[in-house]
Design a protein around this motif. Structure first.
Motif, mmCIF file in Angstrom:
data_model
loop_
_atom_site.group_PDB
_atom_site.id
_atom_site.type_symbol
_atom_site.label_atom_id
_atom_site.label_comp_id
_atom_site.label_asym_id
_atom_site.label_seq_id
_atom_site.Cartn_x
_atom_site.Cartn_y
_atom_site.Cartn_z
ATOM 1 N N MET A 72 0.840 -1.183 0.000
ATOM 2 C CA MET A 72 0.000 0.000 0.000
ATOM 3 C C MET A 72 0.883 1.243 0.000
ATOM 4 N N GLU A 73 0.616 2.131 -0.909
ATOM 5 C CA GLU A 73 1.364 3.384 -1.013
ATOM 6 C C GLU A 73 0.676 4.444 -0.148
ATOM 7 N N ILE A 74 1.418 5.013 0.776
ATOM 8 C CA ILE A 74 0.858 6.019 1.676
ATOM 9 C C ILE A 74 1.363 7.387 1.231
ATOM 10 N N ASN A 75 0.416 8.297 1.033
ATOM 11 C CA ASN A 75 0.801 9.606 0.504
ATOM 12 C C ASN A 75 1.418 10.516 1.571
ATOM 13 N N LYS A 76 2.114 11.528 1.092
ATOM 14 C CA LYS A 76 2.826 12.480 1.940
ATOM 15 C C LYS A 76 1.860 13.228 2.867
ATOM 16 N N GLU A 77 0.655 13.509 2.354
ATOM 17 C CA GLU A 77 -0.334 14.243 3.148
ATOM 18 C C GLU A 77 -0.690 13.493 4.430
ATOM 19 N N PHE A 78 -0.767 12.152 4.329
ATOM 20 C CA PHE A 78 -1.087 11.369 5.524
ATOM 21 C C PHE A 78 -0.012 11.571 6.589
ATOM 22 N N TYR A 79 1.249 11.500 6.181
ATOM 23 C CA TYR A 79 2.345 11.656 7.147
ATOM 24 C C TYR A 79 2.342 13.056 7.770
ATOM 25 N N ILE A 80 2.001 14.066 6.982
ATOM 26 C CA ILE A 80 1.911 15.437 7.506
ATOM 27 C C ILE A 80 0.786 15.507 8.544
ATOM 28 N N GLU A 81 -0.352 14.917 8.217
ATOM 29 C CA GLU A 81 -1.501 14.893 9.118
ATOM 30 C C GLU A 81 -1.184 14.110 10.399
ATOM 31 N N LEU A 82 -0.494 12.983 10.264
ATOM 32 C CA LEU A 82 -0.113 12.168 11.418
ATOM 33 C C LEU A 82 0.857 12.921 12.321
ATOM 34 N N GLU A 83 1.847 13.560 11.723
ATOM 35 C CA GLU A 83 2.812 14.326 12.519
ATOM 36 C C GLU A 83 2.115 15.458 13.272
ATOM 37 N N LYS A 84 1.184 16.125 12.616
ATOM 38 C CA LYS A 84 0.416 17.207 13.260
ATOM 39 C C LYS A 84 -0.385 16.639 14.431
ATOM 40 N N PHE A 85 -1.017 15.496 14.228
ATOM 41 C CA PHE A 85 -1.793 14.848 15.290
ATOM 42 C C PHE A 85 -0.894 14.531 16.491
ATOM 43 N N ILE A 86 0.264 13.952 16.237
ATOM 44 C CA ILE A 86 1.206 13.607 17.314
ATOM 45 C C ILE A 86 1.652 14.862 18.051
ATOM 46 N N ASN A 87 1.990 15.915 17.304
ATOM 47 C CA ASN A 87 2.459 17.158 17.918
ATOM 48 C C ASN A 87 1.401 17.822 18.794
ATOM 49 N N GLU A 88 0.123 17.605 18.475
ATOM 50 C CA GLU A 88 -0.959 18.225 19.248
ATOM 51 C C GLU A 88 -1.350 17.416 20.484
ATOM 52 N N LEU A 89 -0.824 16.208 20.612
ATOM 53 C CA LEU A 89 -1.132 15.381 21.780
ATOM 54 C C LEU A 89 -0.418 15.922 23.021
ATOM 55 N N LYS A 90 -1.119 15.871 24.164
ATOM 56 C CA LYS A 90 -0.465 16.238 25.432
ATOM 57 C C LYS A 90 0.631 15.225 25.739
ATOM 58 N N ASP A 91 0.277 13.952 25.597
ATOM 59 C CA ASP A 91 1.238 12.870 25.824
ATOM 60 C C ASP A 91 1.673 12.332 24.465
ATOM 61 N N LYS A 92 2.822 12.753 24.010
ATOM 62 C CA LYS A 92 3.323 12.378 22.675
ATOM 63 C C LYS A 92 3.622 10.878 22.562
ATOM 64 N N LYS A 93 3.700 10.202 23.702
ATOM 65 C CA LYS A 93 4.013 8.772 23.702
ATOM 66 C C LYS A 93 2.752 7.911 23.862
ATOM 67 N N ASN A 94 1.570 8.501 23.665
ATOM 68 C CA ASN A 94 0.317 7.759 23.779
ATOM 69 C C ASN A 94 0.085 6.978 22.490
ATOM 70 N N ASP A 95 0.766 5.853 22.389
ATOM 71 C CA ASP A 95 0.713 5.079 21.148
ATOM 72 C C ASP A 95 -0.678 4.530 20.845
ATOM 73 N N VAL A 96 -1.499 4.299 21.862
ATOM 74 C CA VAL A 96 -2.858 3.801 21.612
ATOM 75 C C VAL A 96 -3.661 4.844 20.841
ATOM 76 N N LYS A 97 -3.602 6.101 21.285
ATOM 77 C CA LYS A 97 -4.311 7.180 20.575
ATOM 78 C C LYS A 97 -3.779 7.332 19.157
ATOM 79 N N ILE A 98 -2.478 7.263 19.011
ATOM 80 C CA ILE A 98 -1.849 7.429 17.697
ATOM 81 C C ILE A 98 -2.250 6.283 16.769
ATOM 82 N N LEU A 99 -2.227 5.051 17.279
ATOM 83 C CA LEU A 99 -2.600 3.901 16.462
ATOM 84 C C LEU A 99 -4.091 3.943 16.086
ATOM 85 N N ASN A 100 -4.928 4.423 16.998
ATOM 86 C CA ASN A 100 -6.350 4.606 16.677
ATOM 87 C C ASN A 100 -6.519 5.600 15.538
ATOM 88 N N PHE A 101 -5.734 6.686 15.580
ATOM 89 C CA PHE A 101 -5.773 7.694 14.516
ATOM 90 C C PHE A 101 -5.385 7.066 13.174
#
Length: 154
Positions: free
Chosen positions: A1-30
């Protein structure tokens, strides 16, 4: 599966906005919400952006069936059988018979990799047992033959 650049930008933004940047459950749900799978390259990206070890992310994925089933990208049927007080006798028999038919491994995965079989203590429908959940939908007053039909087994 080819994942586009926009997804990675959106994911990085999501991670940066988290209070707990190490909350892998929230990140994996996203990730699941956006892609419906958790590719290895995305796991590596998450590790890089959060400082978590890849093995830590992998352990979280293996701990939660909803994540574990999405790594390969193939949908796997989740079957949970109630083994609480009321359903217990039937539930244990159902589980043992299915485990034998499906050749379940120590993680509850069938030999063909298409099904995850687990037990639950209670679905809160004790007067309607035995109760079985298939992909999150609870079926009550099941018989073994009905269950086999629902799961496409002989």
């Amino acid at each position: 599966m080819e994942i586009n650049k926009e997804f990675y930008i959106e994911l990085e933004k999501f991670i940066n906005e988290l209070k707990d940047k190490k909350n892998d459950v929230k990140i994996l749900n996203f990730v699941l919400e956006k892609l419906d799978i958790i590719p290895i390259e995305v796991q590596k990206f998450i590790a890089d952006k959060t400082g978590l070890l890849e093995i830590s992310i992998e352990n979280t994925i293996n701990f939660y069936p909803k994540f574990r089933n999405k790594v390969s990208g193939k949908k796997i049927k989740e079957v949970s059988i109630c083994v609480g007080m009321t359903c217990g006798l039937y539930g244990k028999e159902f589980y043992e018979e299915l485990a034998k038919i499906l050749e379940i491994d120590e993680d509850g995965i069938s030999k063909d990799g298409n099904m995850l079989l687990t037990t639950k203590r209670c679905f809160g429908r004790c007067n309607k047992g035995p109760n079985i959940s298939i992909d999150g939908e609870i079926y009550s007053m099941m018989t073994m033959s009905e269950l086999k039909i629902r799961l496409g087994l002989k």
